[in-house]
Design an enzyme around this catalytic site. Structure first.
Site, mmCIF file in Angstrom:
data_model
loop_
_atom_site.group_PDB
_atom_site.id
_atom_site.type_symbol
_atom_site.label_atom_id
_atom_site.label_comp_id
_atom_site.label_asym_id
_atom_site.label_seq_id
_atom_site.Cartn_x
_atom_site.Cartn_y
_atom_site.Cartn_z
ATOM 1 N N GLU A 110 0.810 -1.219 0.000
ATOM 2 C CA GLU A 110 0.000 0.000 0.000
ATOM 3 C C GLU A 110 0.847 1.274 0.000
ATOM 4 O OE1 GLU A 110 -3.125 0.738 -0.178
ATOM 5 O OE2 GLU A 110 -4.165 -1.173 0.046
ATOM 6 N N SER A 111 1.814 1.350 0.900
ATOM 7 C CA SER A 111 2.505 2.630 1.117
ATOM 8 C C SER A 111 4.012 2.531 1.228
ATOM 9 C CB SER A 111 1.981 3.266 2.412
ATOM 10 O OG SER A 111 2.425 2.514 3.541
#
Length: 257
Positions: free
Chosen positions: A147-148
């Site tokens: 995700e990040s």
């Protein structure tokens, strides 16, 4: 569904149609979902659509349902091979395909790249969230990595925020008041993932699909949506999960309660 995707689907059906059927496609509605087929589908309300040779000028076959399958299926009907985007009894997959995520959908490929496990990033917070929810620590890290890349300040083009890239509505649902706090983001993301794993009986593929594209989209398509972004995302998370499990020596996640 975009016009470009509709045209591509139409051309796909043309390719498998018999010559006499080449300009007729059936728009079939069943229980609020729409499919396209080369012959009327049993159990569906179907309307024959005659399309001009210039497919770019095709009518709107899909109406406002916004439903698009990721597989073209082949089956026998009345002694002939017919093709449809609906998986009816007796069907077999003929061709799988993906489409770009429609505007407004949260689905994305993720901000992080597949790489080596990063065991030192927010380790305390991941251990605490895994203990509190029963969700495998390695699985939570795989999601955060995809995700990040563990960046607590990350903001996606679609508005997701923080380590676990929670959309504002999801963050609010789980009481996350500061989406850029690693502890809050990881805790909220873990609780959301626990809910998804419970909903899908521990199926990580469906849980990842819903985390990425939303529960409603997974329900609409009856499984993983045909969005290229979502499928790339799932592949990324599953690959990372294997790497984190190997690096951490963790046992398989126990079933959600």
């Amino acid at each position: 569904m975009s016009r470009a995707a509709a045209v591509a689907m139409l051309l796909l059906l043309y390719a498998v149609c018999a010559p006499l059927q080449a300009r007729t496609v059936y728009r079939c509605v069943q229980k609020g979902t729409v499919s396209m087929a080369t012959a009327p589908e049993p159990g569906s309300s179907c309307k024959a659509m005659t399309v001009d040779d210039n497919a770019v000028q095709m009518p709107n076959l899909w109406g406002n349902f916004g439903v698009f399958s990721g597989t073209l299926y082949e089956r026998e009907q009345d002694g002939k091979l017919v093709y449809s985007t609906r998986n009816l009894p007796g069907s077999r997959p003929y061709l799988r395909f993906t489409v770009a995520t429609p505007p407004g959908e949260p689905a994305h490929e993720g901000l992080g790249n597949v790489g080596k496990p990063q065991l030192d990033r927010h380790a305390t917070q991941f251990r605490a969230a895994a203990k509190a929810t029963g969700v495998d620590d390695a699985w939570l890290r795989a999601v955060a990595h995809a995700e990040s890349a563990f960046d607590e300040k990350a903001v996606s083009p679609k508005g997701a925020q923080g380590v676990m890239q929670l959309m504002p509505d999801t963050a609010h649902e789980y009481g996350v008041t500061d989406p850029f706090s690693p502890a809050q983001s990881i805790s909220g993301g873990a609780r959301h993932m626990k809910s998804l794993l419970r909903r899908y009986d521990g199926d990580r593929t469906l849980a990842a699909a819903a985390y990425n594209a939303g529960i409603g989209v997974v329900a609409r398509y009856g499984g993983v949506p045909p969005y290229a972004e979502t499928r790339h995302y799932i592949d990324k998370v599953l690959a990372l999960y294997g790497r984190y499990r190997a690096a951490m020596g963790t046992a398989p996640e126990r079933p959600a309660q």
